[in-house]
Design an enzyme around this catalytic site. Structure first.
Site, PDB file in Angstrom:
ATOM      1  N   HIS A  94     -13.004  -3.338  -0.802  1.00 60.62           N
ATOM      2  CA  HIS A  94     -12.192  -2.698   0.232  1.00 60.62           C
ATOM      3  C   HIS A  94     -12.490  -3.288   1.618  1.00 60.62           C
ATOM      4  CE1 HIS A  94      -9.469   0.801  -0.319  1.00 60.62           C
ATOM      5  NE2 HIS A  94      -9.455   0.810   1.003  1.00 60.62           N
ATOM      6  N   LYS A  96      -7.921  -2.252  -8.723  1.00 57.14           N
ATOM      7  CA  LYS A  96      -8.486  -2.861  -7.508  1.00 57.14           C
ATOM      8  C   LYS A  96      -9.747  -2.113  -7.086  1.00 57.14           C
ATOM      9  CE  LYS A  96      -7.324  -3.959  -2.698  1.00 57.14           C
ATOM     10  NZ  LYS A  96      -8.373  -3.152  -2.032  1.00 57.14           N
ATOM     11  N   TYR A 150      -2.777   5.007  -4.062  1.00 58.12           N
ATOM     12  CA  TYR A 150      -3.859   5.964  -3.882  1.00 58.12           C
ATOM     13  C   TYR A 150      -3.400   7.258  -4.543  1.00 58.12           C
ATOM     14  CZ  TYR A 150      -5.995   2.897  -0.399  1.00 58.12           C
ATOM     15  OH  TYR A 150      -6.585   1.841   0.234  1.00 58.12           O
ATOM     16  N   SER A 157       0.823  -1.200   0.000  1.00 61.45           N
ATOM     17  CA  SER A 157       0.000   0.000   0.000  1.00 61.45           C
ATOM     18  C   SER A 157       0.860   1.254   0.000  1.00 61.45           C
ATOM     19  CB  SER A 157      -0.916   0.017   1.229  1.00 61.45           C
ATOM     20  OG  SER A 157      -1.567   1.267   1.351  1.00 61.45           O
ATOM     21  N   THR A 192      -6.030   1.684  -6.973  1.00 62.10           N
ATOM     22  CA  THR A 192      -7.287   1.422  -6.278  1.00 62.10           C
ATOM     23  C   THR A 192      -8.337   2.378  -6.815  1.00 62.10           C
ATOM     24  OG1 THR A 192      -6.338   0.495  -4.272  1.00 62.10           O
ATOM     25  CG2 THR A 192      -8.457   1.571  -4.058  1.00 62.10           C
TER      26      THR A 192
END
Length: 365
Positions: free
Chosen positions: A239, A215, A135, A112, A161
Site C-alpha cells: 500500500h 492486492k 474496498y 479505486s 485489496t
C-alpha cells in the site's frame, strides 16, 4: 529518442515540483506520506536502490521492443496505473483524465472504489484495459452487486485489496488534523476487517470467468494460498507504505512470491516504482506488470490528462534507454544475471529517485 520541445516537462522530477506547488499541504502529505515512522515506504525505495545492473555490450540494439503483457495481452509498456483513492483532490475530474491517458497510450488502469467519478464513469473514461479494485464496505450481497456492476461495465478483471483490515495511523494527517473527505464518507470498515479466504473462494465460485487479483500480498505463504484458491493475479504490495509500518520493501518480497506462485498465476507489484530503471528491475525479478501510484498522481496534479500522457512518454524513453544499455532488445531477453546486490547510494526516502529535487528541503519529504 527525441524529446518534444513544446512540452513543459522534460524529466519526471519536474512533475513532482509542479505538483508540490499546486497541491494543498494536506493533499501533498496524503500523496507523499505513509504510516507512522514511514519505514515501509523508505524500504520500498531501499529495495529498488539495492540492486545494480550488470550490462552486456557489443550487441545490436538498434531495434528495441519495450512492450509488455496484461493478462497475456500485449500493452505498450509493462506498467499499470495503480489504484489511488481521492484522485479528485489532484484533478477536478478525479481519475477520468488518467483513465483517458492510459487508454490512449495503451496500458491498464486499476480503478479505486474510493475515487471519483465512480465505477461506471471510469469504465467509460478510457478505451484501454482496466481493473476495478474494491474496498469491502458491505456484506456478501453488497460485494456481489458491485462485482456484477464492474463486470457489466466492461472491466477486464476484478481486484480485492487485502492489506487494509485495520486502517493505519497516518501521522502526517493526524498531526495536522487533516481529515480526508473520502474517509469521512467511508462506512463499513468492519466488513473489510472480516474479509477472509472463504470470501475469496466464494467470489471465484460465483464469478469463475472473471480474473481476480488480490492486492496486498506480502509473503510466499499467502501467495501460495491465493493460487490454491484459484486467484489469477497475485499483487505484491504494501500500500505504498501506508498500512503496516516496518514492513519489507515490495521488491524484496517479489522473488519469494514469484517462486511460490510458480507460474500458476500472474504476479503484479507496486511500491515505490517511479522510473524506467525501477520497472526493468521488477520485470527481471518476475513481475508481469508494475503498478505506479504516486508518480502518476504527481503528473495528474501537475497537468491533468496531458501530464499523465507526457509521463508515459518519458517513462518509455527511460525504459528504451535501459534495455538498450543493458544489451537487450526486449524484456524477454532479461534474467537474473543482469542484476547485482549493492548498497544504496543515497538515504532512501519518497523522492530519492529524483536527485534534482532539493533533497535538503523538508517540503519534498
Amino acid at each position: 529518442m527525441s524529446q518534444p520541445e513544446d512540452s513543459p516537462f522534460q524529466t519526471l522530477h519536474e512533475f513532482v515540483k509542479e505538483a508540490k506547488g499546486r497541491l494543498s499541504p494536506g493533499n501533498w502529505d496524503y500523496l507523499v506520506g505513509a504510516t507512522e515512522t514511514e519505514t515501509t515506504m523508505m524500504r520500498n525505495r531501499a529495495a529498488i536502490d539495492s540492486l545494480a545492473f550488470r550490462p552486456r555490450v557489443l550487441r545490436d540494439v538498434s531495434k528495441i521492443d519495450f512492450s509488455g503483457r496484461f493478462l497475456g495481452k500485449p500493452i505498450t509498456l509493462p506498467v499499470m496505473l495503480a489504484p489511488v483513492g481521492g484522485l479528485e483532490n489532484f484533478d477536478p475530474e478525479g481519475g477520468a483524465p488518467a483513465g483517458r491517458a492510459a487508454g490512449d497510450y495503451g496500458v491498464p488502469i486499476m480503478v479505486s472504489s474510493v475515487s471519483m467519478p465512480g465505477l461506471e464513469p471510469m469504465a467509460q473514461a478510457g478505451q484501454g484495459p482496466k481493473v476495478f479494485q474494491l474496498y469491502v464496505r458491505g456484506d456478501w450481497n453488497w460485494i456481489e452487486e458491485v462485482s456484477q456492476r464492474a463486470i457489466g461495465a466492461g472491466y477486464d478483471a476484478f481486484c480485492m485489496t487485502v492489506d487494509t483490515a485495520i486502517y493505519s495511523r497516518r501521522e502526517r494527517d493526524i498531526a495536522k488534523r487533516f481529515v480526508k473527505p473520502w474517509r469521512v464518507r467511508a462506512t463499513g470498515q468492519h466488513f473489510q476487517a472480516a474479509l477472509n479466504w472463504d470470501d475469496v473462494k466464494r467470489w471465484k465460485d460465483r464469478f469463475p470467468d472473471t480474473p481476480l487479483a488480490l492486492k496486498g500480498i506480502a509473503t510466499a505463504e499467502d501467495a501460495l494460498l491465493a493460487v490454491e484458491h484459484g486467484v489469477e493475479v497475485v499483487y505484491v504490495s504494501n500500500h505504498g507504505g501506508r498500512q503496516l509500518d516496518h514492513g519489507r520493501g515490495s521488491l524484496d518480497v517479489l522473488p519469494e512470491v514469484v517462486k511460490a506462485v510458480g507460474g500458476r498465476a500472474k504476479v503484479w507489484v507496486d511500491g515505490g516504482f517511479v522510473r524506467g530503471t525501477d520497472i526493468v528491475k521488477a520485470i527481471i525479478l518476475g513481475a508481469e506488470l508494475v503498478g505506479m501510484g504516486r508518480m502518476y498522481c504527481y503528473a495528474l496534479a501537475a497537468a491533468g490528462e496531458a501530464g499523465v500522457a507526457r509521463m508515459f512518454r518519458i517513462l518509455q524513453d527511460e525504459v528504451h534507454g535501459v534495455l538498450g544499455l543493458l544489451g537487450v532488445t526486449s524484456f524477454g531477453q532479461l534474467d537474473g544475471s543482469y542484476l547485482h546486490p549493492v548498497a544504496p547510494v543515497v538515504q532512501p526516502h519518497v523522492h530519492s529517485a529524483f536527485p534534482l529535487t532539493n533533497l535538503t528541503d523538508p517540503g519534498y519529504r
